[in-house]
Scaffold this active site. Structure first.
Site, PDB file in Angstrom:
ATOM      1  N   THR A 171       0.848  -1.184   0.000  1.00 60.62           N
ATOM      2  CA  THR A 171       0.000   0.000   0.000  1.00 60.62           C
ATOM      3  C   THR A 171       0.887   1.239   0.000  1.00 60.62           C
ATOM      4  O   THR A 171       2.090   1.160   0.182  1.00 60.62           O
ATOM      5  CB  THR A 171      -0.910   0.040   1.242  1.00 60.62           C
ATOM      6  N   ALA A 194       3.385  -1.144   4.901  1.00 59.96           N
ATOM      7  CA  ALA A 194       2.731   0.071   5.386  1.00 59.96           C
ATOM      8  C   ALA A 194       3.745   1.204   5.333  1.00 59.96           C
ATOM      9  O   ALA A 194       4.809   1.123   5.960  1.00 59.96           O
ATOM     10  CB  ALA A 194       2.220  -0.127   6.808  1.00 59.96           C
ATOM     11  N   VAL A 207       7.564  -2.296   7.222  1.00 60.96           N
ATOM     12  CA  VAL A 207       7.596  -0.832   7.176  1.00 60.96           C
ATOM     13  C   VAL A 207       8.200  -0.378   5.845  1.00 60.96           C
ATOM     14  O   VAL A 207       9.323  -0.744   5.498  1.00 60.96           O
ATOM     15  CB  VAL A 207       8.402  -0.251   8.352  1.00 60.96           C
ATOM     16  N   LYS A 208       7.428   0.432   5.139  1.00 64.22           N
ATOM     17  CA  LYS A 208       7.830   0.886   3.809  1.00 64.22           C
ATOM     18  C   LYS A 208       8.528   2.241   3.931  1.00 64.22           C
ATOM     19  O   LYS A 208       7.956   3.203   4.444  1.00 64.22           O
ATOM     20  CB  LYS A 208       6.585   0.989   2.924  1.00 64.22           C
ATOM     21  N   ILE A 209       9.771   2.293   3.451  1.00 63.76           N
ATOM     22  CA  ILE A 209      10.638   3.451   3.630  1.00 63.76           C
ATOM     23  C   ILE A 209      11.080   3.989   2.270  1.00 63.76           C
ATOM     24  O   ILE A 209      11.494   3.206   1.406  1.00 63.76           O
ATOM     25  CB  ILE A 209      11.896   3.072   4.444  1.00 63.76           C
TER      26      ILE A 209
END
Length: 246
Positions: free
Chosen positions: A55, A88, A114-116
């Site tokens: 997402t 996310a 965790v999307k960075i």
């Protein structure tokens, strides 16, 4: 001489171990769905081929999800559907902000990745989260150099955006092939997550190149079902059955 022999043996062992790790990683291509729509996620899961979800803020906004509490609740709803791997994305672009947001996202569910973003502080954040045992997905990757930095920082996934590269007349699939080759050379455990996939040929070509993951809209996955000869053959089988059985 004995020292040189020991060094050579050590390098050989390392290469053998790296190859073993790499081969273990390449056992199965994963399918992620790129959406925040719960109905689409459920449909993909029910199909039996879904391995995760990606997402981003744009996809959340498309579903009308706004406000920190609502966003977190929506991520939890996604996690309740799938078995693992829910990316996310943080909104912050500074190190401290990304760490704060990332920790909060990771608390939602063990399935959260965790999307960075691929920026300087993002690489630092990936290194931090890796040390903390929190999985990361480095997003907005458009070059092999960026992918190499993400892998060295310990990213769980790296997301090259092949469709957006195609949009500016650059071969996005060539970038996937380049990254896969670099990771193969050194046995990086970072998985190549091909993103911005626009159609089935993108997906098939990513599989041929050796991408670990493909994330795409539901319609791209379901389009893999389609072939005119399948439709024609099924129609013939049904017609012959009807004719034989009155």
């Amino acid at each position: 001489m004995p020292k040189m022999h020991a060094f050579t043996l050590s390098v050989g062992i390392k290469k053998t171990l790296a190859l073993y790790i790499f081969q273990a990683k390449k056992t199965n291509m994963k399918f992620f769905i790129d959406t925040a729509n719960l109905n689409e996620i459920q449909e993909a899961y029910d199909l039996g081929v879904l391995d995760g979800v990606t997402t981003n803020p744009s996809l959340m906004a498309k579903e009308g999800i706004a406000g920190e509490a609502n966003v977190k609740a929506h991520y939890k709803a996604i996690c309740d559907i799938v078995d693992d791997n829910v990316s996310a994305e943080v909104i912050a672009t500074d190190f401290d902000g990304m760490i704060k947001e990332g920790k909060e996202l990771a608390k939602i569910d063990d399935k959260i990745v965790v999307k960075i973003p691929m920026i300087k502080d993002g690489v630092k954040a990936i290194k931090y989260f890796t040390a903390e045992g929190i999985r990361t997905n480095c997003t907005l990757v458009f070059s092999a150099g960026q992918a190499l930095l993400a892998a060295k920082a310990g990213a769980s996934y790296v997301s090259p955006f092949i469709g957006r590269l195609d949009d500016i007349s650059y071969d996005g699939l060539q970038l996937i092939e380049q990254i896969v080759g670099i990771y193969d050379n050194y046995g990086y455990m970072t998985e190549v997550l091909a993103a911005s996939i626009r159609h089935t040929m993108h997906l098939i070509q990513c599989a041929e190149i050796g991408a670990d993951v493909a994330t795409c809209p539901l319609k791209v996955i379901t389009s893999l079902l389609n072939h005119p000869l399948t439709d024609k053959g099924l129609a013939q089988f049904l017609a012959d059955h009807a004719k034989a059985n009155g």
